[in-house]
Write a protein that holds these residues in place. Structure first.
Motif, PDB file in Angstrom:
ATOM      1  N   UNK A   1       0.726  -1.341   0.111  1.00 11.48           N
ATOM      2  CA  UNK A   1       0.019  -0.223  -0.084  1.00 11.48           C
ATOM      3  C   UNK A   1       1.084   1.359  -0.006  1.00 11.48           C
ATOM      4  N   UNK A   2       2.177   1.262  -0.032  1.00 12.49           N
ATOM      5  CA  UNK A   2       2.987   2.408  -0.288  1.00 12.49           C
ATOM      6  C   UNK A   2       2.869   3.107   0.989  1.00 12.49           C
ATOM      7  N   UNK A   3       2.730   2.458   2.257  1.00 10.67           N
ATOM      8  CA  UNK A   3       2.721   3.053   3.575  1.00 10.67           C
ATOM      9  C   UNK A   3       3.746   2.894   4.578  1.00 10.67           C
ATOM     10  N   UNK A   4       4.084   3.723   5.477  1.00 10.60           N
ATOM     11  CA  UNK A   4       5.266   3.328   6.373  1.00 10.60           C
ATOM     12  C   UNK A   4       4.628   3.421   7.791  1.00 10.60           C
ATOM     13  N   UNK A  19       0.518   3.854  11.113  1.00 10.98           N
ATOM     14  CA  UNK A  19       0.614   3.346   9.549  1.00 10.98           C
ATOM     15  C   UNK A  19       0.178   4.545   8.763  1.00 10.98           C
ATOM     16  N   UNK A  20       1.163   5.199   8.004  1.00  6.64           N
ATOM     17  CA  UNK A  20       0.885   6.521   7.283  1.00  6.64           C
ATOM     18  C   UNK A  20       2.222   6.734   6.253  1.00  6.64           C
TER      19      UNK A  20
END
Length: 131
Positions: A1-4, A19-20
Motif C-alpha cells: 500500500x506504499x505506507x510506512x 501506519x501512514x
C-alpha cells in the motif's frame, strides 16, 4: 500500500506508532513547528548609556527614548559608564539609575537592581504587560 510505520511517541509505554505516509508526517511536523515559532515573541533589548554626571537635559532626552522603547515592548538595559577616575562617583551612577527606574515605573518594572560590573553599572527594566 506504499505506507510506512511511523513512531509517533517513542517515550510512551508501549511506544505509539501509526501506519501512514512518512513524507506527509514530516510535512505536518514542520508545519506545526512553524506555527509554534510564529506564536513565540522575539524579545529585543535596547540600551541607554549614561555618564556619572549626565546633565538634566540629556537625562530627560534619554528618559523619553526609554519610555518609547518600553511602550514598544522592548526590554531596556540602562547603564552608567565610568571613564578613567570617574569610578569614584559610583554612588552618583546608582542614584541616576534608581531615579530612572522611579521615573519609568508606570512603563516598566525593574528586573535587576543596579550592579557594578567592571567600569559599568547596569540595570535591566522589563516592559509592563498591556491589559
Amino acid at each position: 500500500m506504499e505506507l510506512d510505520l511511523v513512531e509517533i511517541s517513542p517515550n510512551a509505554e508501549p511506544p505509539v506508532c501509526k501506519i501512514m505516509d512518512y513524507k506527509k508526517f514530516l510535512y505536518e511536523q514542520k508545519k506545526r513547528e512553524k506555527v509554534l515559532k510564529a506564536k513565540s515573541t522575539q524579545i529585543t533589548i535596547k540600551e541607554i548609556r549614561f555618564g556619572p554626571q549626565t546633565d538634566e537635559h540629556d537625562y530627560e532626552f534619554k528618559k523619553k527614548n526609554a519610555m518609547k522603547f518600553l511602550k514598544d515592548g522592548s526590554k531596556l538595559k540602562a547603564f552608567v559608564f565610568f571613564k578613567g577616575r570617574s569610578i569614584i562617583y559610583k554612588d552618583q551612577g546608582q542614584i541616576l539609575l534608581l531615579r530612572l527606574a522611579q521615573d519609568l515605573e508606570e512603563y516598566g518594572k525593574v528586573e535587576s537592581m543596579p550592579v557594578l560590573e567592571g567600569k559599568r553599572m547596569i540595570m535591566f527594566i522589563a516592559p509592563v504587560k498591556k491589559k
